[in-house]
Structures are given as structure tokens and as C-alpha cells.
Design a protein around this motif. Sequence first.
Motif, mmCIF file in Angstrom:
data_model
loop_
_atom_site.group_PDB
_atom_site.id
_atom_site.type_symbol
_atom_site.label_atom_id
_atom_site.label_comp_id
_atom_site.label_asym_id
_atom_site.label_seq_id
_atom_site.Cartn_x
_atom_site.Cartn_y
_atom_site.Cartn_z
ATOM 1 N N THR A 143 -22.619 81.464 180.662
ATOM 2 C CA THR A 143 -23.947 81.734 181.356
ATOM 3 C C THR A 143 -23.516 81.990 182.894
ATOM 4 N N ASN A 144 -24.694 82.589 183.660
ATOM 5 C CA ASN A 144 -24.380 82.578 185.007
ATOM 6 C C ASN A 144 -25.668 81.697 185.544
ATOM 7 N N LYS A 145 -26.497 80.844 184.960
ATOM 8 C CA LYS A 145 -27.522 80.429 185.389
ATOM 9 C C LYS A 145 -26.960 78.720 185.571
ATOM 10 N N PRO A 146 -28.033 78.037 186.022
ATOM 11 C CA PRO A 146 -27.815 76.701 186.649
ATOM 12 C C PRO A 146 -27.647 76.040 185.129
ATOM 13 N N VAL A 147 -26.541 74.945 185.371
ATOM 14 C CA VAL A 147 -26.124 74.267 184.132
ATOM 15 C C VAL A 147 -25.781 72.445 184.582
ATOM 16 N N THR A 148 -26.028 71.767 183.763
ATOM 17 C CA THR A 148 -25.407 70.296 183.745
ATOM 18 C C THR A 148 -24.374 70.041 182.541
ATOM 19 N N PHE A 149 -23.386 69.736 182.960
ATOM 20 C CA PHE A 149 -22.479 69.363 181.767
ATOM 21 C C PHE A 149 -21.896 68.044 181.708
ATOM 22 N N ARG A 150 -22.126 67.387 180.687
ATOM 23 C CA ARG A 150 -21.901 65.961 180.601
ATOM 24 C C ARG A 150 -20.386 65.895 179.926
ATOM 25 N N GLN A 151 -19.283 65.459 180.610
ATOM 26 C CA GLN A 151 -18.212 65.545 179.959
ATOM 27 C C GLN A 151 -17.630 63.798 180.063
ATOM 28 N N GLY A 152 -17.516 63.234 178.996
ATOM 29 C CA GLY A 152 -17.090 61.654 179.394
ATOM 30 C C GLY A 152 -18.006 61.097 180.105
ATOM 31 N N ARG A 153 -17.762 60.526 181.148
ATOM 32 C CA ARG A 153 -18.566 59.818 181.996
ATOM 33 C C ARG A 153 -19.164 60.604 183.441
ATOM 34 N N ASP A 154 -18.587 61.936 183.375
ATOM 35 C CA ASP A 154 -18.792 62.749 184.514
ATOM 36 C C ASP A 154 -19.982 63.616 184.032
ATOM 37 N N LEU A 155 -21.049 63.947 184.978
ATOM 38 C CA LEU A 155 -22.205 64.710 184.941
ATOM 39 C C LEU A 155 -21.864 65.807 186.052
ATOM 40 N N ILE A 156 -21.500 66.957 185.656
ATOM 41 C CA ILE A 156 -21.439 68.084 186.778
ATOM 42 C C ILE A 156 -22.227 69.212 186.422
ATOM 43 N N ASN A 157 -22.813 69.576 187.871
ATOM 44 C CA ASN A 157 -24.039 70.550 188.095
ATOM 45 C C ASN A 157 -23.347 71.632 188.721
ATOM 46 N N GLY A 158 -23.793 72.650 188.251
ATOM 47 C CA GLY A 158 -23.231 73.875 188.827
ATOM 48 C C GLY A 158 -24.043 75.223 188.466
ATOM 49 N N ASN A 159 -23.632 76.190 188.856
ATOM 50 C CA ASN A 159 -24.224 77.693 188.595
ATOM 51 C C ASN A 159 -23.182 78.439 187.627
#
Length: 183
Positions: A143-159
Motif C-alpha cells: 500500500t502507499n497509504k498510512p499504516v501502523t505496523f507492530r513487530q515485536g515490541r516496536d510500533l512503526i508508523n509510516g506511509n
Amino acid sequence: MINKSLYIKSLVTVFTVTLFFSCKSNFDEVQKMGVSEDQPIGVAENINLKYTDSGRVTANLISPKMLDFTNRPFGYNEFPDGITLYMYDEQNQKNTVIADYAISYSETSLIDLQGNVVVTSHKKDTLFAEQLYYDQKKEWLFTNKPVTFRQGRDLINGNGFDSDSKFKQAQVLEIDGIITLNE
């Protein structure tokens, strides 16, 4: 008597051949009868579809409604009330996809997931997006839309997001921030 019998057989044969060649095929028109071009050719409700490979369940699609538009030049199936999809790997580990709306294109094997899209792996890695595409042939999410990805303990926000379906090559694009959660 033989001439009369031969004459009748010949007449019947000529008549049959004439009918056969003079009738035009209206199969396409018969198929369209009663179906508006804006309407689906089929509606399925309360779907619980299981895909198997060599007797093993590989996926389970659940949806309240599916509209079949595969009669169009660029055919598709629409899931206006959302989907829940469980996918199982060779070790029977479950990944889950949930979306408010989905559309699956027959020719390209591309699925467009929209509205509160949540993809959870068996490792509990979780992707949250408003829209996500899945290429079934390549088994690739993007996707090229905003996302939040939780991997392990990290919460990563991006586009933007790009990954294989198992999140082994998961990448958040244009990262806005990373939050490490205490657990």
C-alpha cells in the motif's frame, strides 16, 4: 417403395442440415437475459469457503455477502460487508486478515482490501491500514497509504508498506516514528 423411402430420408436430412446452419447461436444473449449490466450475476450470503491443497486446509474465507461480477470484461467479486480470512501455512500456523470491504479481481489475482484492514501473523506481528493490496500470484502485500505496523515490541508508523505474505520481508515506507512498547 425404396425410392419413396430414400426421398423422405433425403428431405429430412436436407431439412435438418438447413435448420442446423440457419440457426444462429444466441447463447450470449440468453446468458444476459434478465441481468442488468449494473447488477451482479450472483449473490452469495453467509460465506464460509475453505480452500484446500492435498487435503489440507490452506485458507478459510468468511463473509456476510459476496457479489459476483465475473460476467464483466474485467471480472471481479465484491465483498461489500467485509471479510475475515484465515490462512494456514505448512505447520498449520494461522495468519488472519480482516477488512470492512474487499474486491477480488479475477484476471489479475489482485485483492483490494479497504476500511479498518488488520493483518495478524501467527507471530502476532500486526499491520493496521485503511487500504491494502494483496497480489495472490506473488503472495505480496503493499500500500502507499498510512499504516501502523507492530513487530515485536516496536510500533512503526509510516506511509506505505511492502511485504511478502509471511512478513519475512516487511518494510514500512516513509517512517513517521517508532515507539517501543514496554511489556
